[in-house]
Motif scaffolding. Sequence first.
Motif, PDB file in Angstrom:
ATOM      1  N   PRO A  22     -41.601  -6.604 -31.052  1.00 27.45           N
ATOM      2  CA  PRO A  22     -42.735  -6.672 -30.637  1.00 27.45           C
ATOM      3  C   PRO A  22     -43.074  -7.700 -29.294  1.00 27.45           C
ATOM      4  N   ALA A  23     -42.728  -8.794 -29.519  1.00 30.34           N
ATOM      5  CA  ALA A  23     -42.778 -10.003 -28.513  1.00 30.34           C
ATOM      6  C   ALA A  23     -42.154  -9.775 -27.048  1.00 30.34           C
ATOM      7  N   GLU A  24     -41.310  -8.857 -27.217  1.00 41.90           N
ATOM      8  CA  GLU A  24     -40.488  -8.708 -26.048  1.00 41.90           C
ATOM      9  C   GLU A  24     -40.881  -7.509 -25.321  1.00 41.90           C
ATOM     10  N   ARG A  25     -41.804  -6.770 -25.561  1.00 38.83           N
ATOM     11  CA  ARG A  25     -42.199  -5.574 -24.985  1.00 38.83           C
ATOM     12  C   ARG A  25     -43.342  -5.472 -24.051  1.00 38.83           C
ATOM     13  N   GLY A  26     -43.975  -6.680 -24.053  1.00 38.61           N
ATOM     14  CA  GLY A  26     -45.143  -6.935 -22.722  1.00 38.61           C
ATOM     15  C   GLY A  26     -46.298  -5.982 -23.401  1.00 38.61           C
ATOM     16  N   ILE A  27     -46.598  -6.034 -24.477  1.00 36.69           N
ATOM     17  CA  ILE A  27     -47.547  -5.432 -25.164  1.00 36.69           C
ATOM     18  C   ILE A  27     -48.709  -6.150 -25.949  1.00 36.69           C
ATOM     19  N   ALA A  28     -49.969  -5.843 -25.670  1.00 39.94           N
ATOM     20  CA  ALA A  28     -50.709  -6.828 -26.598  1.00 39.94           C
ATOM     21  C   ALA A  28     -51.695  -5.741 -27.346  1.00 39.94           C
ATOM     22  N   LEU A  29     -51.977  -6.055 -28.696  1.00 38.41           N
ATOM     23  CA  LEU A  29     -52.571  -5.331 -29.402  1.00 38.41           C
ATOM     24  C   LEU A  29     -53.875  -5.669 -29.964  1.00 38.41           C
ATOM     25  N   LEU A  30     -54.990  -5.250 -29.801  1.00 38.77           N
ATOM     26  CA  LEU A  30     -56.372  -5.494 -30.264  1.00 38.77           C
ATOM     27  C   LEU A  30     -57.009  -4.730 -31.107  1.00 38.77           C
ATOM     28  N   GLY A  31     -57.129  -5.194 -32.418  1.00 35.57           N
ATOM     29  CA  GLY A  31     -57.870  -4.318 -33.434  1.00 35.57           C
ATOM     30  C   GLY A  31     -59.298  -4.558 -33.959  1.00 35.57           C
ATOM     31  N   GLN A  32     -59.652  -4.251 -35.195  1.00 29.57           N
ATOM     32  CA  GLN A  32     -60.948  -4.402 -35.498  1.00 29.57           C
ATOM     33  C   GLN A  32     -61.094  -6.007 -35.704  1.00 29.57           C
TER      34      GLN A  32
END
Length: 261
Positions: free
Chosen positions: A77-87
Amino acid sequence: MTAAALEAHIVVSRSRFTVDVDLAVPAGGTLAIMGPSGAGKSTLLRALAGLVRLDAGAIRLGEDVVSRARPPVHRDPAERGIALLGQDPHLFPHLSVRENIAFGPRARGVAVRAARSTAEAWLERVGLAGTGDLAPAALSGGQQQRVALARALAVEPRLLLLDEPLTSLDVATAAEIRVLLGAELARTGVTAVVVSHDAADTVGIAERLVIVEDGALVQEGGVEEVLTSPRSRFAAAVAAAHRFGGDADSTQTGPRDRPRA
Protein backbone atom coordinates in the motif's frame (compact mmCIF):
# COMPACT_ATOMS: atom_id res chain seq x y z
CA MET A 1 3.18 12.82 -7.65
CA THR A 2 1.17 13.23 -10.82
CA ALA A 3 -2.44 12.07 -10.94
CA ALA A 4 -2.66 8.75 -12.78
CA ALA A 5 -5.33 7.10 -14.88
CA LEU A 6 -6.85 4.01 -13.28
CA GLU A 7 -7.65 0.80 -15.15
CA ALA A 8 -8.73 -2.15 -13.02
CA HIS A 9 -10.32 -5.55 -13.34
CA ILE A 10 -10.91 -6.56 -9.74
CA VAL A 11 -11.88 -10.12 -8.84
CA VAL A 12 -12.01 -11.01 -5.15
CA SER A 13 -13.82 -14.07 -3.76
CA ARG A 14 -16.07 -13.49 -0.79
CA SER A 15 -18.14 -15.91 1.28
CA ARG A 16 -21.49 -15.02 -0.33
CA PHE A 17 -20.34 -14.05 -3.82
CA THR A 18 -17.35 -13.04 -5.91
CA VAL A 19 -16.66 -9.38 -6.54
CA ASP A 20 -15.92 -9.05 -10.27
CA VAL A 21 -15.87 -5.44 -11.49
CA ASP A 22 -14.07 -3.40 -14.13
CA LEU A 23 -13.26 0.22 -13.27
CA ALA A 24 -11.71 2.95 -15.40
CA VAL A 25 -11.01 6.56 -14.41
CA PRO A 26 -9.04 9.03 -16.56
CA ALA A 27 -6.24 10.99 -14.94
CA GLY A 28 -7.82 13.77 -12.87
CA GLY A 29 -11.31 12.24 -13.08
CA THR A 30 -13.63 11.27 -10.23
CA LEU A 31 -15.66 8.07 -10.20
CA ALA A 32 -18.41 7.32 -7.67
CA ILE A 33 -19.38 3.80 -6.61
CA MET A 34 -22.79 3.18 -5.09
CA GLY A 35 -24.62 0.03 -4.11
CA PRO A 36 -26.56 -1.58 -1.27
CA SER A 37 -24.81 -2.63 1.94
CA GLY A 38 -22.64 -5.68 1.42
CA ALA A 39 -22.49 -5.24 -2.36
CA GLY A 40 -18.67 -5.25 -2.46
CA LYS A 41 -17.95 -1.52 -2.58
CA SER A 42 -15.43 -1.46 0.26
CA THR A 43 -13.80 -4.61 -1.12
CA LEU A 44 -13.14 -2.70 -4.34
CA LEU A 45 -11.49 0.15 -2.44
CA ARG A 46 -9.43 -2.22 -0.31
CA ALA A 47 -8.21 -3.99 -3.43
CA LEU A 48 -7.24 -0.68 -5.02
CA ALA A 49 -5.40 0.33 -1.84
CA GLY A 50 -3.52 -2.96 -1.68
CA LEU A 51 -5.21 -4.16 1.50
CA VAL A 52 -6.82 -7.10 -0.32
CA ARG A 53 -5.09 -9.36 -2.85
CA LEU A 54 -6.73 -10.12 -6.18
CA ASP A 55 -7.96 -13.61 -7.01
CA ALA A 56 -7.99 -12.64 -10.68
CA GLY A 57 -7.55 -9.51 -12.75
CA ALA A 58 -5.13 -6.61 -12.48
CA ILE A 59 -4.91 -2.98 -11.35
CA ARG A 60 -2.95 -0.41 -13.31
CA LEU A 61 -2.16 3.13 -12.22
CA GLY A 62 -0.77 5.07 -15.13
CA GLU A 63 1.92 2.84 -16.60
CA ASP A 64 2.40 0.85 -13.38
CA VAL A 65 0.77 -2.49 -12.63
CA VAL A 66 0.30 -2.35 -8.85
CA SER A 67 -1.72 -5.59 -8.52
CA ARG A 68 -2.06 -8.66 -10.70
CA ALA A 69 -3.24 -12.16 -9.93
CA ARG A 70 -1.15 -14.02 -12.53
CA PRO A 71 1.77 -13.72 -12.83
CA PRO A 72 1.47 -12.35 -9.28
CA VAL A 73 2.18 -8.70 -8.54
CA HIS A 74 1.20 -7.05 -5.28
CA ARG A 75 2.79 -3.71 -4.52
CA ASP A 76 2.56 -2.71 -0.85
CA PRO A 77 0.00 0.00 0.00
CA ALA A 78 2.73 2.51 0.91
CA GLU A 79 4.35 2.06 -2.51
CA ARG A 80 1.26 2.74 -4.63
CA GLY A 81 0.99 6.50 -4.30
CA ILE A 82 -2.58 6.11 -3.02
CA ALA A 83 -4.27 7.97 -0.16
CA LEU A 84 -7.35 6.58 1.60
CA LEU A 85 -9.85 8.74 3.49
CA GLY A 86 -12.66 7.00 5.37
CA GLN A 87 -15.39 7.81 7.88
CA ASP A 88 -12.88 8.00 10.74
CA PRO A 89 -10.15 10.63 10.19
CA HIS A 90 -7.61 8.39 12.00
CA LEU A 91 -5.47 11.35 13.05
CA PHE A 92 -2.41 10.60 15.19
CA PRO A 93 -3.50 11.67 18.69
CA HIS A 94 0.07 12.26 19.89
CA LEU A 95 0.88 14.69 17.06
CA SER A 96 -0.34 18.25 16.61
CA VAL A 97 -2.68 19.12 13.78
CA ARG A 98 0.26 20.58 11.85
CA GLU A 99 2.42 17.50 12.36
CA ASN A 100 -0.41 15.22 11.28
CA ILE A 101 -0.49 16.91 7.88
CA ALA A 102 3.30 17.19 7.66
CA PHE A 103 3.72 13.47 8.42
CA GLY A 104 3.16 12.30 4.85
CA PRO A 105 5.53 14.75 3.14
CA ARG A 106 8.19 14.06 5.80
CA ALA A 107 7.81 10.30 5.24
CA ARG A 108 8.60 10.95 1.58
CA GLY A 109 11.81 12.76 2.39
CA VAL A 110 10.64 16.39 2.48
CA ALA A 111 12.63 18.52 4.93
CA VAL A 112 10.94 19.32 8.23
CA ARG A 113 10.58 23.05 7.60
CA ALA A 114 9.18 22.54 4.10
CA ALA A 115 6.75 19.86 5.31
CA ARG A 116 5.46 22.13 8.06
CA SER A 117 5.09 24.99 5.59
CA THR A 118 3.04 22.68 3.35
CA ALA A 119 0.90 21.74 6.35
CA GLU A 120 0.21 25.38 7.18
CA ALA A 121 -0.79 26.10 3.60
CA TRP A 122 -3.21 23.17 3.68
CA LEU A 123 -4.71 24.30 6.97
CA GLU A 124 -5.51 27.63 5.37
CA ARG A 125 -7.04 25.91 2.33
CA VAL A 126 -9.38 23.80 4.46
CA GLY A 127 -10.41 26.74 6.64
CA LEU A 128 -8.39 25.87 9.74
CA ALA A 129 -5.63 28.48 9.74
CA GLY A 130 -4.24 29.00 13.24
CA THR A 131 -5.03 25.52 14.54
CA GLY A 132 -1.65 23.93 13.76
CA ASP A 133 -0.49 23.71 17.38
CA LEU A 134 -3.68 22.08 18.64
CA ALA A 135 -4.11 18.39 19.37
CA PRO A 136 -6.67 16.59 17.18
CA ALA A 137 -8.86 16.01 20.25
CA ALA A 138 -9.37 19.78 20.53
CA LEU A 139 -11.16 19.86 17.16
CA SER A 140 -14.74 19.00 16.28
CA GLY A 141 -15.51 15.96 14.15
CA GLY A 142 -15.94 18.09 11.05
CA GLN A 143 -12.68 19.91 11.69
CA GLN A 144 -10.86 16.61 12.16
CA GLN A 145 -12.20 15.41 8.81
CA ARG A 146 -10.91 18.61 7.20
CA VAL A 147 -7.47 17.85 8.64
CA ALA A 148 -7.69 14.28 7.36
CA LEU A 149 -8.52 15.58 3.88
CA ALA A 150 -5.58 17.98 4.02
CA ARG A 151 -3.29 15.16 5.15
CA ALA A 152 -4.45 12.93 2.29
CA LEU A 153 -3.92 15.59 -0.37
CA ALA A 154 -0.65 16.96 1.07
CA VAL A 155 1.17 13.85 -0.17
CA GLU A 156 0.03 14.58 -3.77
CA PRO A 157 -1.35 11.07 -4.34
CA ARG A 158 -1.71 9.50 -7.75
CA LEU A 159 -5.11 8.22 -6.61
CA LEU A 160 -7.38 9.32 -3.74
CA LEU A 161 -9.82 6.75 -2.34
CA LEU A 162 -12.81 8.08 -0.38
CA ASP A 163 -14.79 5.52 1.63
CA GLU A 164 -17.96 7.32 2.77
CA PRO A 165 -15.94 10.17 4.32
CA LEU A 166 -19.03 12.27 5.21
CA THR A 167 -21.24 9.58 6.74
CA SER A 168 -20.41 10.29 10.38
CA LEU A 169 -20.97 14.06 10.07
CA ASP A 170 -24.14 16.03 10.63
CA VAL A 171 -25.99 17.25 7.54
CA ALA A 172 -24.74 20.85 7.65
CA THR A 173 -21.11 19.89 8.26
CA ALA A 174 -21.24 17.21 5.56
CA ALA A 175 -22.55 19.77 3.08
CA GLU A 176 -19.71 22.18 3.89
CA ILE A 177 -17.03 19.53 3.53
CA ARG A 178 -18.63 18.18 0.35
CA VAL A 179 -18.18 21.59 -1.27
CA LEU A 180 -14.61 21.80 0.08
CA LEU A 181 -13.80 18.34 -1.22
CA GLY A 182 -15.18 19.12 -4.66
CA ALA A 183 -13.17 22.34 -4.80
CA GLU A 184 -9.92 20.67 -3.77
CA LEU A 185 -10.34 17.77 -6.19
CA ALA A 186 -10.82 20.31 -8.97
CA ARG A 187 -7.90 22.47 -7.84
CA THR A 188 -5.41 19.64 -7.36
CA GLY A 189 -6.54 17.54 -10.33
CA VAL A 190 -6.11 14.30 -8.37
CA THR A 191 -7.76 11.13 -9.66
CA ALA A 192 -10.38 9.95 -7.17
CA VAL A 193 -12.75 7.07 -6.47
CA VAL A 194 -15.49 7.73 -3.93
CA VAL A 195 -17.79 5.19 -2.30
CA SER A 196 -20.95 6.72 -0.87
CA HIS A 197 -24.53 5.88 0.00
CA ASP A 198 -25.61 9.49 -0.55
CA ALA A 199 -26.53 10.75 -4.03
CA ALA A 200 -25.61 14.27 -2.89
CA ASP A 201 -21.97 13.18 -2.60
CA THR A 202 -22.06 11.64 -6.05
CA VAL A 203 -23.68 14.65 -7.71
CA GLY A 204 -21.46 17.12 -5.87
CA ILE A 205 -18.13 15.37 -6.43
CA ALA A 206 -18.07 12.86 -9.30
CA GLU A 207 -18.37 12.93 -13.07
CA ARG A 208 -19.19 9.24 -13.51
CA LEU A 209 -21.11 6.71 -11.43
CA VAL A 210 -21.14 2.92 -11.24
CA ILE A 211 -23.77 0.87 -9.44
CA VAL A 212 -22.53 -2.37 -7.87
CA GLU A 213 -24.85 -5.09 -6.58
CA ASP A 214 -23.85 -8.55 -5.30
CA GLY A 215 -20.30 -7.97 -6.46
CA ALA A 216 -21.21 -7.13 -10.06
CA LEU A 217 -21.41 -3.86 -11.97
CA VAL A 218 -25.04 -3.39 -13.01
CA GLN A 219 -24.91 0.14 -14.45
CA GLU A 220 -22.33 2.79 -15.31
CA GLY A 221 -22.33 6.18 -17.00
CA GLY A 222 -22.39 9.89 -16.30
CA VAL A 223 -23.88 10.73 -12.91
CA GLU A 224 -26.99 12.42 -14.26
CA GLU A 225 -27.39 9.72 -16.92
CA VAL A 226 -27.51 6.97 -14.30
CA LEU A 227 -29.76 8.92 -11.94
CA THR A 228 -32.26 9.81 -14.65
CA SER A 229 -32.34 6.33 -16.23
CA PRO A 230 -31.79 3.81 -13.39
CA ARG A 231 -31.68 0.14 -14.36
CA SER A 232 -32.11 -1.52 -10.97
CA ARG A 233 -34.33 -1.15 -7.92
CA PHE A 234 -31.44 0.21 -5.87
CA ALA A 235 -30.46 2.76 -8.53
CA ALA A 236 -34.10 3.83 -8.80
CA ALA A 237 -34.28 4.37 -5.03
CA VAL A 238 -31.11 6.48 -5.13
CA ALA A 239 -32.49 8.50 -8.04
CA ALA A 240 -35.78 9.08 -6.21
CA ALA A 241 -33.97 10.22 -3.05
CA HIS A 242 -31.94 12.64 -5.15
CA ARG A 243 -34.98 14.08 -6.93
CA PHE A 244 -37.02 14.59 -3.78
CA GLY A 245 -34.21 15.48 -1.40
CA GLY A 246 -30.87 16.33 -2.95
CA ASP A 247 -32.19 18.80 -5.50
CA ALA A 248 -33.44 21.02 -2.72
CA ASP A 249 -29.98 21.33 -1.15
CA SER A 250 -28.57 24.63 -2.39
CA THR A 251 -25.10 23.74 -1.09
CA GLN A 252 -24.52 21.22 -3.88
CA THR A 253 -21.87 22.04 -6.44
CA GLY A 254 -21.80 20.01 -9.64
CA PRO A 255 -18.47 18.46 -10.71
CA ARG A 256 -18.24 20.72 -13.77
CA ASP A 257 -18.87 23.85 -11.67
CA ARG A 258 -16.70 23.20 -8.65
CA PRO A 259 -15.41 26.35 -6.99
CA ARG A 260 -11.65 26.70 -7.19
CA ALA A 261 -9.60 27.69 -4.21
